[in-house]
Motif scaffolding. Structure first.
Motif, mmCIF file in Angstrom:
data_model
loop_
_atom_site.group_PDB
_atom_site.id
_atom_site.type_symbol
_atom_site.label_atom_id
_atom_site.label_comp_id
_atom_site.label_asym_id
_atom_site.label_seq_id
_atom_site.Cartn_x
_atom_site.Cartn_y
_atom_site.Cartn_z
ATOM 1 N N ASN A 180 -20.438 -0.129 -29.070
ATOM 2 C CA ASN A 180 -21.620 -0.058 -29.925
ATOM 3 C C ASN A 180 -22.323 -1.405 -30.032
ATOM 4 O OD1 ASN A 180 -21.314 2.624 -30.374
ATOM 5 N ND2 ASN A 180 -20.586 2.444 -32.494
ATOM 6 N N ASP A 184 -26.061 -2.224 -28.851
ATOM 7 C CA ASP A 184 -27.043 -2.842 -29.740
ATOM 8 C C ASP A 184 -27.698 -4.058 -29.086
ATOM 9 O OD1 ASP A 184 -27.008 -1.081 -31.852
ATOM 10 O OD2 ASP A 184 -25.374 -2.109 -32.907
ATOM 11 N N ARG B 119 -29.545 4.607 -27.612
ATOM 12 C CA ARG B 119 -29.208 4.890 -29.001
ATOM 13 C C ARG B 119 -28.303 6.112 -29.095
ATOM 14 N NH1 ARG B 119 -33.985 2.795 -30.745
ATOM 15 N NH2 ARG B 119 -35.036 4.650 -29.953
ATOM 16 N N LYS B 122 -24.448 5.712 -28.719
ATOM 17 C CA LYS B 122 -23.608 5.034 -29.698
ATOM 18 C C LYS B 122 -22.679 5.995 -30.404
ATOM 19 C CE LYS B 122 -25.170 1.755 -32.292
ATOM 20 N NZ LYS B 122 -26.019 0.918 -33.173
ATOM 21 N N HIS B 123 -21.447 5.550 -30.620
ATOM 22 C CA HIS B 123 -20.467 6.356 -31.362
ATOM 23 C C HIS B 123 -20.576 5.999 -32.831
ATOM 24 C CE1 HIS B 123 -18.750 6.938 -27.400
ATOM 25 N NE2 HIS B 123 -18.757 5.645 -27.254
ATOM 26 N N HIS B 124 -20.568 7.016 -33.652
ATOM 27 C CA HIS B 124 -20.708 6.728 -35.082
ATOM 28 C C HIS B 124 -19.378 6.823 -35.795
ATOM 29 C CE1 HIS B 124 -25.039 6.531 -34.664
ATOM 30 N NE2 HIS B 124 -24.952 7.594 -33.902
#
Ligand SMILES: Nc1nc2c(ncn2[C@@H]2O[C@H](COP(=O)(O)OP(=O)(O)OP(=O)(O)O)[C@@H](O)[C@H]2O)c(=O)[nH]1
Ligand SMILES: [Mg+2]
Lengths: 202, 124
Positions: A180, A184, B119, B122-124
């Motif tokens: 992540n 970003d 976007r 992405k892992h949440h």
């Protein structure tokens, strides 16, 4: 020979939906975390090519370079991310030393931009790569890769001044081991690219 | 901390020789997409195809590959794959296309779609 072993090629061939292939350079000095970042976000096991260095770096006024043709190689790794809509994003780990200039130009050809990784413990190691990026004219963002013993007493303004960045150049912190955080950092670059190219006709 | 401009002379880009195209055809890019034509390959030494070219054709049997992926797979420098691929293309055994259709390269929506796609990863 009825069945050739296919394990070595599994997953490497392009999906039939692949239409728009684009690339971003992940640039920086030795050991800054290029391979780690590419590994974090790539859908294929990151691959690498062995590039002949002296072939690329031999210059007219450098007879030694010509004589030592094809003796040195450097490994250039790359990863791939398939995005919706037939877009395939390639990330090329690109060393920034001055002697890689010709190789650099070949890899940078057609790239959208560069994410320049900086180790804040040794920011001067990134001066060469920033010089190359700027000469190539590639838009870029800077990502400080977070190593545990990185100094935390520098302000953003000090870092920006030391790297001589323009006010609009994005500066982010990332941990290349984390998917992540790596995404970003890439997004900071892509948003910068979008801002540079405001959509016309709307 | 000192700034980087001090004492670091830049060699102007025009002094560099990179990017000069020697062949008549446009240079294959790292991300040019190679596709095998699936025509029967002329067999025997008389066909004159070097073993490495046959390996490249073999690799394209499983589907399309970019130049740089073929180089990684065959453990050859990109410059060598460019030569081999050009030879295969001359013999109509393979074809190449640009990484992105020229009209789309400057499509303002492309970058936005790259951002959206990233976007979504992405892992949440
Ligand atoms: N703590 C920490 N360690 C990292 C990070 N990124 C990379 N490392 C470590 O730093 C070392 C070097 O990382 P690499 O990804 O191999 O660096 P590189 O830029 O590919 O190096 P070269 O290919 O030699 O130029 C590895 O041991 C990584 O595990 C990070 O964000 N945080
Ligand atoms: Mg590496």
């Amino acid at each position: 020979m009825a069945s050739a072993p296919s394990s070595t090629t599994d997953g490497i061939h392009l999906p039939d939906t692949a239409r728009d292939l684009v690339k971003i350079l992940v640039a920086g000095p030795f050991g800054v975390g290029k391979t780690t970042l590419i590994d974090s976000v790539s859908e294929i096991r990151p691959l690498h090519t062995e590039e002949l260095l002296s072939e690329a770096s031999a210059q007219v006024d450098d007879l030694d370079g010509v004589r030592e043709k094809s003796t040195t190689t450097v490994a250039i790794d790359f990863g791939r991310i398939s995005l919706p809509g037939g877009i395939v994003l390639y990330l090329f780990g690109t060393p920034g030393q001055e002697r890689f200039r010709s190789l650099w130009e070949d890899i940078a050809y057609g790239a959208l931009g560069a994410l320049v990784l900086v180790d804040s413990r040794r920011i001067d190691a990134s001066f060469d790569v920033l010089g190359l990026v700027e000469e190539t004219g590639l838009p870029y963002a800077v990502a400080f890769n977070a190593f545990p013993d990185a100094p935390d007493h520098h302000t953003d303004a000090q870092l920006r001044a030391a790297l001589d960045l323009e006010p609009g150049t994005p500066m982010v912190t990332c941990d290349a081991r984390d998917a992540n955080a790596s995404i970003d950092a890439l997004l900071a670059l892509v948003h910068h690219l979008i801002d540079r190219h405001p959509p016309e006709h709307r | 901390m000192t700034g980087r401009r001090a004492g670091r002379p830049l060699v102007p880009a025009y002094l560099s020789t990179g990017g000069v195209t020697r062949s008549s055809r446009p240079q294959l890019e790292r991300l040019s997409v190679l596709t095998g034509s699936r025509l029967p390959v002329p067999a025997g030494p008389s066909a004159g195809l070097p073993a490495a070219a046959l390996s490249l054709l073999d690799a394209l049997d499983g589907g399309s590959l970019t130049v740089v992926e073929a180089a990684a797979l065959l453990r050859l420098p990109v410059s060598a794959v460019r030569v081999l691929a050009a030879d295969l293309i001359d013999r109509d055994l393979a074809s190449a296309r640009a990484p992105i259709p020229p009209a789309r390269r400057f499509d303002p929506d492309l970058l936005k779609r790259v951002a959206d796609g990233l976007r979504a990863l992405k892992h949440h």
